[in-house]
Every structure is written in C-alpha cells, then in structure tokens.
Design a protein around this motif. Structure first.
Motif, PDB file in Angstrom:
ATOM      1  N   GLY A  92       1.163  -1.275   0.038  1.00 49.72           N
ATOM      2  CA  GLY A  92       0.199  -0.328   0.105  1.00 49.72           C
ATOM      3  C   GLY A  92       0.825   1.464  -0.148  1.00 49.72           C
ATOM      4  O   GLY A  92       0.242   2.649   0.088  1.00 49.72           O
ATOM      5  N   GLU A  93       2.113   0.676  -0.137  1.00 52.68           N
ATOM      6  CA  GLU A  93       2.496   2.217  -0.404  1.00 52.68           C
ATOM      7  C   GLU A  93       2.946   3.247  -1.830  1.00 52.68           C
ATOM      8  O   GLU A  93       1.725   2.561  -2.738  1.00 52.68           O
ATOM      9  CB  GLU A  93       4.321   2.504  -0.288  1.00 52.68           C
ATOM     10  N   ALA A  94       2.772   4.152  -1.508  1.00 48.72           N
ATOM     11  CA  ALA A  94       2.446   5.268  -2.771  1.00 48.72           C
ATOM     12  C   ALA A  94       3.662   5.180  -3.535  1.00 48.72           C
ATOM     13  O   ALA A  94       4.945   4.730  -3.366  1.00 48.72           O
ATOM     14  CB  ALA A  94       2.755   6.615  -2.194  1.00 48.72           C
ATOM     15  N   LEU A 100      17.962   3.896 -17.069  1.00 45.60           N
ATOM     16  CA  LEU A 100      16.689   4.397 -17.715  1.00 45.60           C
ATOM     17  C   LEU A 100      15.548   3.512 -18.088  1.00 45.60           C
ATOM     18  O   LEU A 100      14.612   4.486 -18.312  1.00 45.60           O
ATOM     19  CB  LEU A 100      17.637   4.721 -18.527  1.00 45.60           C
ATOM     20  N   SER A 101      15.937   2.155 -18.880  1.00 44.56           N
ATOM     21  CA  SER A 101      14.150   1.411 -19.287  1.00 44.56           C
ATOM     22  C   SER A 101      13.590   1.292 -18.025  1.00 44.56           C
ATOM     23  O   SER A 101      12.526   1.266 -17.605  1.00 44.56           O
ATOM     24  CB  SER A 101      14.920   0.039 -19.750  1.00 44.56           C
ATOM     25  N   VAL A 102      14.330   0.918 -16.933  1.00 41.28           N
ATOM     26  CA  VAL A 102      13.375   0.821 -15.407  1.00 41.28           C
ATOM     27  C   VAL A 102      12.471   1.754 -14.967  1.00 41.28           C
ATOM     28  O   VAL A 102      11.241   1.861 -14.347  1.00 41.28           O
ATOM     29  CB  VAL A 102      14.358   0.035 -14.172  1.00 41.28           C
ATOM     30  N   VAL A 103      13.393   2.801 -15.177  1.00 47.77           N
ATOM     31  CA  VAL A 103      12.934   4.335 -15.036  1.00 47.77           C
ATOM     32  C   VAL A 103      11.574   4.915 -15.913  1.00 47.77           C
ATOM     33  O   VAL A 103      10.145   4.906 -15.565  1.00 47.77           O
ATOM     34  CB  VAL A 103      13.423   5.510 -15.638  1.00 47.77           C
ATOM     35  N   ARG A 104      11.860   4.187 -17.682  1.00 47.90           N
ATOM     36  CA  ARG A 104      10.789   4.391 -18.122  1.00 47.90           C
ATOM     37  C   ARG A 104       9.242   3.453 -17.273  1.00 47.90           C
ATOM     38  O   ARG A 104       8.175   3.917 -17.626  1.00 47.90           O
ATOM     39  CB  ARG A 104      10.964   3.995 -19.868  1.00 47.90           C
ATOM     40  N   ILE A 105       9.280   2.283 -17.611  1.00 44.30           N
ATOM     41  CA  ILE A 105       8.766   1.189 -17.064  1.00 44.30           C
ATOM     42  C   ILE A 105       8.006   1.659 -15.986  1.00 44.30           C
ATOM     43  O   ILE A 105       6.931   1.560 -15.075  1.00 44.30           O
ATOM     44  CB  ILE A 105       9.529   0.142 -16.111  1.00 44.30           C
ATOM     45  N   PHE A 106       8.107   2.248 -14.484  1.00 43.52           N
ATOM     46  CA  PHE A 106       7.482   2.525 -13.983  1.00 43.52           C
ATOM     47  C   PHE A 106       7.254   3.656 -14.222  1.00 43.52           C
ATOM     48  O   PHE A 106       5.077   4.058 -13.910  1.00 43.52           O
ATOM     49  CB  PHE A 106       8.408   2.932 -12.375  1.00 43.52           C
ATOM     50  N   ASN A 107       7.911   4.802 -14.217  1.00 44.52           N
ATOM     51  CA  ASN A 107       6.709   5.700 -14.882  1.00 44.52           C
ATOM     52  C   ASN A 107       5.213   5.204 -15.564  1.00 44.52           C
ATOM     53  O   ASN A 107       4.768   5.779 -15.568  1.00 44.52           O
ATOM     54  CB  ASN A 107       7.759   6.885 -16.014  1.00 44.52           C
ATOM     55  N   ALA A 108       5.158   4.560 -16.700  1.00 38.78           N
ATOM     56  CA  ALA A 108       4.640   3.980 -17.656  1.00 38.78           C
ATOM     57  C   ALA A 108       3.396   2.828 -17.279  1.00 38.78           C
ATOM     58  O   ALA A 108       2.541   3.313 -17.395  1.00 38.78           O
ATOM     59  CB  ALA A 108       5.104   3.093 -18.452  1.00 38.78           C
ATOM     60  N   THR A 109       3.661   2.262 -15.673  1.00 42.60           N
ATOM     61  CA  THR A 109       2.782   1.341 -15.296  1.00 42.60           C
ATOM     62  C   THR A 109       2.517   2.767 -13.592  1.00 42.60           C
ATOM     63  O   THR A 109       1.667   1.765 -13.370  1.00 42.60           O
ATOM     64  CB  THR A 109       4.001   0.678 -14.446  1.00 42.60           C
ATOM     65  N   LYS A 110       2.983   3.566 -13.571  1.00 41.91           N
ATOM     66  CA  LYS A 110       2.808   4.388 -12.758  1.00 41.91           C
ATOM     67  C   LYS A 110       0.616   4.761 -12.007  1.00 41.91           C
ATOM     68  O   LYS A 110       0.494   3.746 -11.252  1.00 41.91           O
ATOM     69  CB  LYS A 110       2.655   5.923 -12.627  1.00 41.91           C
ATOM     70  N   PRO A 111      -0.476   4.274 -13.624  1.00 38.14           N
ATOM     71  CA  PRO A 111      -1.493   4.506 -13.451  1.00 38.14           C
ATOM     72  C   PRO A 111      -2.296   3.051 -12.821  1.00 38.14           C
ATOM     73  O   PRO A 111      -2.869   3.196 -11.742  1.00 38.14           O
ATOM     74  CB  PRO A 111      -2.203   4.605 -14.971  1.00 38.14           C
ATOM     75  N   TRP A 112      -1.534   1.888 -13.469  1.00 38.80           N
ATOM     76  CA  TRP A 112      -1.704   0.724 -12.641  1.00 38.80           C
ATOM     77  C   TRP A 112      -1.133   1.005 -11.905  1.00 38.80           C
ATOM     78  O   TRP A 112      -2.220  -0.142 -10.822  1.00 38.80           O
ATOM     79  CB  TRP A 112      -0.560  -0.664 -13.664  1.00 38.80           C
ATOM     80  N   TYR A 113       0.228   1.431 -11.042  1.00 32.11           N
ATOM     81  CA  TYR A 113       0.535   1.207  -9.710  1.00 32.11           C
ATOM     82  C   TYR A 113      -0.627   1.791  -8.799  1.00 32.11           C
ATOM     83  O   TYR A 113      -1.384   1.158  -7.306  1.00 32.11           O
ATOM     84  CB  TYR A 113       2.053   1.959  -9.726  1.00 32.11           C
ATOM     85  N   GLU A 114      -1.211   2.766  -9.554  1.00 34.77           N
ATOM     86  CA  GLU A 114      -2.673   3.650  -8.547  1.00 34.77           C
ATOM     87  C   GLU A 114      -3.649   2.953  -7.871  1.00 34.77           C
ATOM     88  O   GLU A 114      -4.104   3.118  -7.149  1.00 34.77           O
ATOM     89  CB  GLU A 114      -1.834   4.795  -8.646  1.00 34.77           C
TER      90      GLU A 114
END
Length: 360
Positions: free
Chosen positions: A291-293, A342-356
């Motif tokens: 449940g972490e932001a 940098l590829s990991v950064v892109r993955i995290f940014n792209a999946t932010k809606p799914w994460y939240e």
C-alpha cells in the motif's frame, strides 16, 4: 555505476534537476574508455606496466587516488541527519532493506553460479570463473548511492524518502559489506583475503564517509546550502572523470584479454541484466502490495536494483587486482548501468496508473 542544515524544500534535498551530459551519456564515455584503455595497453604497454607497479600493501596508488575522487563527491551529498526521517516511510524502507540485504546479494550469487559457473562455463576462461563470480557478488553487495538521486528525480520520487534510504544504506554498508561479501565469497568456494577486504572497507567506505561528512559540515557552516551546491557543481564532474580514468587503467591491463575474447563482456552482462529487472520488479510489487505510494515505491525499487559500482570496482581491484576477472565483471556493471536503469525508470513511469489503481 552519494548536517548541519536541512534543505528548505524537498526538491533541494536531491539537488538534481535532471541528468548531466556525463550522466546521460555515461555508456558512451565508458565505451570510449574501453577503446583508449585497450589502445594504451596494446601500443604503450610500458606506461600501463609502470602505473600498475605503483603499489603499497597491494593497493595501487594511482587507482586509490582516483577511487577517492569518485566516491567522496557522492558521499558529500548525503545528509546522515536524514536518518531521523526513516519512520515516515517505514514500509518502503523495510522493503528496500529486505531486497538490498536479504535478497539481492544471494540472488546474484545464484545467478552468477548458474550462468557463469554452469551455463556459460565452456565459453569463458576457466582460470577466471571464480574471479568473475566474485566480481558479480561485489557488485550486488553494495547498494547504489549517488545515481539513485537521478533515478528518483526522473520518476518524481519522494526526495526525503530517497535521502533517508540512501543514508541508512550507507550506514549499514559500513558494517555489513565486509561480512556479507566474505560470507558469499566463502559460499562460492573462493578464498577470502579478510585483511585486504577489511582494509578496503576502511579505505573506501569508512574514511571517505568521515571525510565527506567533514567537508559537508564545513561547506554548510561557511555558506549554507548555496555553498554546498557550488562545491558539488565542481566535485561531481571530477567524480565522473575519476571513474573514467580508472576504467582506462582497468582496460589498459585487460585489453588484450578483451580483444581475444569479446564474448566475455556479453556473457557477464546476462546475469547482471536479469538481476536488475528481477530486483526492481520484486521491490516494486512488494511496495504496491503493502500500500505504499508510487512516489516511494519507485525510488525504493530503483535503490534496490542499482549498484554502488564505484565501491564494487574499488574492492575488486584491491582484492583481486587490476587484471582480474572480478575487476572486469564490475566494470561490465558500470557499462550497462545507465541504459538499464533508464529503462527501469521508463517502466515505472509508464505503469504508474496501473500501480495506483491497486492502492484504491
């Protein structure tokens, strides 16, 4: 490949507005160093040999000086007073510590054994297998420091969390790095030179940490955050230049081997790549489950996945020498660090809606 006055804003605590030219194109510079180093070792072998012989107690003096220039500017950034903020993000902190110290070194030891010791063994020089494994273990045993601020900024990570986690990791590393590396090298059936390992921890962690914090306090006392920022603007390029100069020396000693066996670099990169994506995914998923932001989960996973490659390179050189497979394995980590992260950064940014969506 990091206390007197606290920053007035969260953004100020990272002092990162993006990646510098050196940081963005670090892989290009590393590739250039490979070419220069191999050329130096091949065409001017006497220079490389002379530099390699400048040793005291098996510590190469030119390399030792360059390594200090690498590490100290990164440690000047760290405000160890930020440890007081750890409790605010206890779930993210706990997950990062779990991944960094209870999973990552052991998973790398396993991946190294599987790929280097078993699957790729026939394509690698037999006399260097143990040394390659040692280099991979050293790479995984030191969590990243300075570059994490860049990765965190690119994912809009919570800067106080990043600062707290890096500071805590650095404190733990002072005490845990040598025993953990010794344990894993022992499990890998590699002779552990404890005296050299402890000496390297003192030279490349404890002394730089103390010196960096003394410099930080002096700068803050003299002119506050503005004075610290001005000094870092000068020191950080020196750190990158020192890293690149160290790589030139490494490849000057290992150039002939690389020219003869270029496949070695690609094979060593395989377990490192798998490790990065596995650890990043594990930490990211655990943070979502807890449940972490997202602004905490992203830097938590990035800290877990990346490595303090400067320390790994330094320790490999001290323990096994400039010409060792261990030193080469840690340099491969430097070579692929920036593009992979940098590829990991892109993955995290792209999946932010799914994460939240999973936090609702």
């Amino acid at each position: 490949m990091t206390a007197a006055q606290a920053p007035s804003t969260p953004e100020a605590s990272t002092n990162v507005t993006g990646m510098s030219m050196f940081e963005r194109y670090l892989t290009v510079w590393v590739a250039a160093c490979i070419v220069v180093g191999i050329g130096l070792g091949h065409f001017v072998p006497g220079v490389a040999q002379t530099l390699g012989e400048l040793e005291v107690a098996q510590v190469n003096l030119p390399v030792a000086g360059l390594i200090w220039l690498m590490i100290i500017p990164m440690l000047v950034k760290i405000d160890f007073a930020a440890l007081s903020q750890v409790r605010q993000h206890w779930r993210g902190i706990g997950i990062t510590l779990l991944v960094n110290w209870a999973v990552k070194p052991f998973s790398m030891a396993f991946l190294g054994w599987l790929f280097i010791g078993v699957l790729f063994r026939d394509w690698l020089p037999a006399e260097q297998i143990d040394s390659y494994l040692a280099g991979l273990i050293l790479l995984a045993a030191a969590p990243c420091t300075a570059m994490v601020f860049v990765w965190s900024n690119l994912t809009k990570g919570e800067p106080h969390f990043t600062l707290s986690q890096v500071a805590l990791n650095d404190v733990i590393m002072v005490f845990a790095f040598a025993p953990l590396v010794g344990l894993l090298l022992g499990l890998a059936s590699i002779t552990v030179p404890w005296d050299t390992l402890l000496l390297s921890v003192g030279l490349y962690i404890m002394v730089p940490v103390l010196l960096a914090q003394w410099i930080r306090r002096k700068l803050l006392a003299r002119g506050g955050q503005a004075s610290l920022d001005s000094a870092l603007a000068v020191l950080q390029p020196l750190s990158i230049v020192a890293l690149l100069a160290t790589l030139v020396l490494l490849f000057a000693f290992q150039g002939e081997q690389i020219v003869r066996q270029p496949l070695v670099i690609a094979l060593l990169a395989v377990p490192i790549l798998i490790q990065v994506y596995f650890i990043a995914g594990l930490a990211y998923g655990l943070n979502r489950w807890s449940g972490e932001a997202h602004c905490v989960a992203a830097p938590s996973a990035l800290i877990g996945a990346s490595n303090f490659f400067e320390l790994a390179v330094a320790t490999a050189i001290v323990l096994f020498g400039l010409e060792s497979g261990a030193a080469l394995a840690t340099v491969v980590g430097v070579l692929i660090e920036v593009p992979v992260m940098l590829s990991v950064v892109r993955i995290f940014n792209a999946t932010k809606p799914w994460y939240e969506r999973g936090l609702i």
